[in-house]
Design an enzyme around this catalytic site. Structure first.
Site, short mmCIF file in Angstrom:
data_model
loop_
_atom_site.label_atom_id
_atom_site.label_comp_id
_atom_site.label_asym_id
_atom_site.label_seq_id
_atom_site.Cartn_x
_atom_site.Cartn_y
_atom_site.Cartn_z
N TRP A 1 42.08 44.80 41.68
CA TRP A 1 42.79 44.39 43.09
C TRP A 1 44.01 43.51 42.72
O TRP A 1 44.97 43.35 43.72
CB TRP A 1 41.93 44.04 44.43
CG TRP A 1 41.36 42.49 44.25
CD1 TRP A 1 40.45 42.16 43.41
CD2 TRP A 1 41.45 41.59 45.11
NE1 TRP A 1 40.25 40.84 43.45
CE2 TRP A 1 40.88 40.65 44.56
CE3 TRP A 1 42.19 41.46 46.48
CZ2 TRP A 1 40.64 39.49 45.37
CZ3 TRP A 1 42.16 40.26 47.01
CH2 TRP A 1 41.25 39.26 46.40
N ASP A 2 43.65 42.72 41.92
CA ASP A 2 44.74 41.63 41.40
C ASP A 2 46.29 42.23 41.43
O ASP A 2 47.08 41.81 41.68
CB ASP A 2 44.55 41.14 40.03
CG ASP A 2 42.99 40.60 39.85
OD1 ASP A 2 42.33 41.06 40.53
OD2 ASP A 2 42.87 39.94 38.73
N GLU B 1 32.98 36.27 45.29
CA GLU B 1 32.03 36.85 44.75
C GLU B 1 30.65 35.98 44.68
O GLU B 1 29.83 36.48 43.85
CB GLU B 1 32.43 37.43 43.51
CG GLU B 1 33.50 38.45 43.29
CD GLU B 1 34.21 38.91 42.01
OE1 GLU B 1 33.69 38.18 40.97
OE2 GLU B 1 35.12 39.37 41.97
N LYS C 1 33.60 31.37 45.53
CA LYS C 1 34.16 31.34 44.22
C LYS C 1 35.70 31.02 44.30
O LYS C 1 36.28 30.56 43.46
CB LYS C 1 33.83 32.62 43.70
CG LYS C 1 34.15 32.71 41.94
CD LYS C 1 33.94 34.17 41.55
CE LYS C 1 34.71 34.30 40.31
NZ LYS C 1 34.48 35.87 39.63
N GLN C 2 36.16 31.62 45.53
CA GLN C 2 37.65 31.68 45.58
C GLN C 2 37.77 31.89 47.13
O GLN C 2 37.03 32.03 48.05
CB GLN C 2 38.28 33.18 44.85
CG GLN C 2 37.68 34.44 45.16
CD GLN C 2 37.55 35.36 44.19
OE1 GLN C 2 36.77 35.52 43.47
NE2 GLN C 2 38.73 36.03 44.47
#
Length: 749
Positions: free
Chosen positions: A345-346, A472, A582-583
């Site tokens: 998806w980046d 994630e 994580k993000q």
């Protein structure tokens, strides 16, 4: 616009990534031409975008629907080998006799340069090696190996090798890299033809084939030989003091994903490029780069190093991204084998915006890649138990799911909304309704259908259960805030697009392709309007999901620095039962979908999630930087941006040796436009609300909107100036006020 580094044995693979050569189709790591010396960390590789092999996925316990195989980017035949000997002495760039080592990436010219001075027993030889992957002729990798005597006199041999005996790199202890080396190619032919070398090969399982033809020019006598796996072309001559000679390698690649006859295509490309000649090819490259930088460059105050880092990121986006409709952009671009060449998806959320603003036609081609693999997305949805619609794979090359770990992979259904978001952004920024009618609408409708079956209506609204959001470290939860917010945007955008197409009389194609009904559109609207967006009354923040805030907080300060990233040191179940990110997840939702929360909620949410986010993903800091800028935290935004913009140059994540963090580079670009400049593009139009920071008191960029080319300059002294460069006048909202920008002059705010 140059980036230069000295080099040594330590960390050389990092430099191979930074100085790799690519053009969106072809990528060559900056390995030593003569081969790596013993003890040198080197990953030699040449890659063709979206050219892949298939390998088995091995499970201890395999359940229904798990992918049996995955696609892997292939290390293809190597044409970069040149070995130099002088009076019987072999050159090595790592030998003690080699000095004045320097590598330079000339981003203005689209070339890389490696130079050194070799102190042979018979005198010094200056070595200058230039590399280029041509943007105008994407099949071509050009290498110019120039030697100049600075005191040496004697016999010299230059040996160019085209090697078909290659295999993929591996790292057994890093899940971001393949676990074991992989032999992907079977050689079909290796030979010589009219002094040109060639290798034809095919993948062992995917049924793809490729060919590389290499031609050589050098004023010296040549002798050519062939082995079962390689060709060798040796040029021999005498080099006198102050004399210069050059070996030029023209290596042209073609593959069966793009050409019916790869061998003929490679042969024709070689003939064309050699007829044009190296000098003219370089001149064309410079012209192409000048045109690119006119639209792409983001000017920054704050020092030469900062500008160099920004230039590098944008140049690498150009090098990394395929725009032929067959390929897209992999997580590591064409610079290395990390994540095995997969597209995530980046591509849509972090990379596509750069091309939308600077090269809209390239952005269109990136979207066509998703259109081409839509049939496989439909098949993927059926495999996961959905009766209709499409689900794009979490990680893929040619449309098949390549994620073997579904909790943090396939369960990230938000990829459907991410792709729809990119199509809608394309529509808003270009106004290209014809493309949406012919291609985009079908993708948007088919992916939107999935939400109705994945989610369900309950007393508290429309719920989407058992999903994984961008974070994630938190998997298989109910009502992930980002997923629900993205789905809401997706569903509303689908309805708006269909209504617009009907009003324009352009809806026939999508209606025929999807058999869309009024009842479905009504269901889209109802689901969007009643979408559950979790909120904590106690904390006054948007909750990441229904259960996240009930978990125990993982105190990041208590974890040793050497244990980051956490995914390499802790079992997933340990991470899943804690509040740790994580993000960016909810923060990203607030950035992309600002209507999902008021400003106070966004601020409280930002501060809360900031304390529990590790930024173990390179997709994270840039999002926090953008949101900090939007919340008025200029010093925080600047600090995070500075960490983002040179992440690979500083090797902040310790794995740039395996390839660049391409999405992070797109994130650096977005830090300026979406973060500092406050750029938003939606159905209401284009708006800006710029801010500056103490360390970056001025920035400027160019962008396209509705076919009009604009320049935006922001500084502490002059405020915001929007200038018209070409096209029709357009209305832009700046700091909440509509202004018309046209040829009559700049608009200052």
């Amino acid at each position: 616009m140059k980036r230069s580094r000295n080099w040594s044995r330590q960390g050389f693979a990092h430099l191979e990534t930074l100085f790799h050569t690519a053009n969106g189709y072809l990528g060559v790591r900056a390995a030593p031409e003569e081969g790596a010396a013993e003890g040198v960390d080197s990953i030699r590789g040449t890659y063709l975008n979206a050219f892949y092999e298939i390998k088995d996925v091995c499970y201890g316990e395999k359940l229904y629907g798990f992918p049996d195989t995955q696609q892997v980017m292939v290390n293809v035949p190597d044409a970069q080998t040149v070995q130099l000997t002088a009076e019987g002495e072999a050159f090595s760039m790592f030998a003690e006799q080699t000095g004045e080592r320097m590598q330079t990436l000339d981003m203005q010219s689209g070339l890389t340069l490696r130079t050194c001075l070799w102190h042979t027993r018979h005198g010094d030889i200056r070595i200058e090696i230039r590399r280029m992957a041509a943007f105008a002729y994407p099949n071509l990798f050009l290498l110019r190996y120039r030697i100049t005597s600075e005191g040496f006199s004697g016999k010299v041999h230059l040996k160019a090798i085209l090697n078909g005996d290659v295999r993929n790199h591996a790292s057994a202890n890093d899940p971001r890299v393949a676990a074991e080396p992989l032999k992907c190619l079977r050689l079909r032919a290796v030979g010589l033809e009219e002094q040109h070398a060639f290798v034809q090969a095919e993948t062992l399982r995917s049924g793809l084939s490729l060919c590389c033809y290499a031609g050589y020019t050098c004023p010296w006598d040549r002798e050519q030989t062939c082995t079962p796996t390689a060709t060798e072309t040796v040029f021999s001559g005498t080099l006198a003091n102050q004399q210069t000679t050059e070996l030029t390698v023209f290596a042209c690649y073609a593959d069966s994903r793009r050409e019916a006859e790869p061998a003929q295509a490679a042969r024709d490309a070689l003939q064309t490029c050699m007829q044009i000649g190296a000098d003219a090819l370089v001149e064309r490259q410079i012209e192409d780069m000048n045109a690119f930088w006119q639209d792409a460059r983001v000017e920054l105050s704050g020092g030469e190093a900062l500008q160099e880092a920004m230039d590098f990121d944008l140049y690498e986006l150009l090098q990394s991204t395929g725009t032929d409709g067959v390929s897209n952009v992999a997580a590591k671009g064409l610079s290395g084998e990390g994540y095995e060449g997969h597209t995530f998806w980046d591509s849509e959320i972090y990379v596509e915006p750069f091309f939308l603003c600077t090269k809209p036609q390239a952005a269109r081609q990136m979207l066509l890649y998703r259109c081409r693999i839509l049939p496989r997305a439909r098949a993927n949805a059926r495999a996961l138990g959905f009766s209709k619609g499409a689900l794009f794979p979490w990680r893929t090359i040619d449309g098949d799911e390549c994620s073997a770990y579904y909790p943090a992979g396939t369960a990230q259904y938000h990829i459907n909304a991410d792709i729809a978001y990119a199509f809608l952004q394309y529509w808003y920024i270009t106004g290209d309704l014809t493309f949406m009618a012919e291609h985009g609408a079908e993708v948007i409708i088919e992916t939107a259908r999935l939400w109705l079956e994945l989610g369900h209506m309950a007393e508290d609204g429309f719920r989407i259960d058992c999903v994984t959001g961008p974070d994630e470290y938190t998997c298989l939860v109910n009502n992930n805030f980002y997923t629900n917010a993205a789905a809401q945007y997706h569903l509303r955008g689908a309805v708006r697009l269909i209504r617009t197409l009907k009003e324009a009389g352009l809806d026939a194609n999508v209606t025929e392709a999807t058999k869309l009904t009024r009842a479905e559109l009504a269901a889209f609207t109802q689901a969007a309007d009643r979408m559950v967006l979790p909120y904590s009354q106690q904390l006054g923040i948007s909750a990441q999901d229904d259960s996240f805030l009930q978990k125990k907080v993982l105190v990041l300060q208590s974890i040793p620095k050497e244990n980051f990233p956490l995914l390499l040191h802790y079992h997933p179940l340990f991470l899943y039962r804690h509040q740790v990110c994580k993000q960016a997840d909810t923060v990203l939702a607030h950035l992309l979908f600002p209507a999902t929360a008021d400003e106070a909620t966004k601020r409280r949410s930002y501060l809360y999630y900031n304390h529990i986010t590790t930024h173990d993903s390179s997709l994270s800091r840039c999002v926090f930087a953008m949101m900090a800028a939007r919340l008025g935290m200029a010093d925080v935004a600047e600090e995070l941006f500075l960490e983002t913009v040179d992440l690979d140059g500083s090797d902040a994540h310790g794995n740039t040796r395996d390839g660049l963090h391409t999405a992070n580079m797109g994130g650096a670009y977005l830090c300026i436009l979406r973060g500092f400049a406050g750029l938003t593009i939606d159905e209401k139009g284009l708006s800006l609300s710029p801010v500056v920071t103490p360390g970056i008191p001025r920035y400027a960029f160019t962008l396209y909107y509705q076919g009009t080319r604009l320049r935006c300059e922001v500084s502490a002294e002059i405020g915001s100036v929007i200038s018209w460069l070409s096209g029709d006048p357009v209305t832009v909202r700046v700091n909440g006020k509509d202004v018309v920008v046209g040829p009559d002059g700049a608009s200052s705010m």
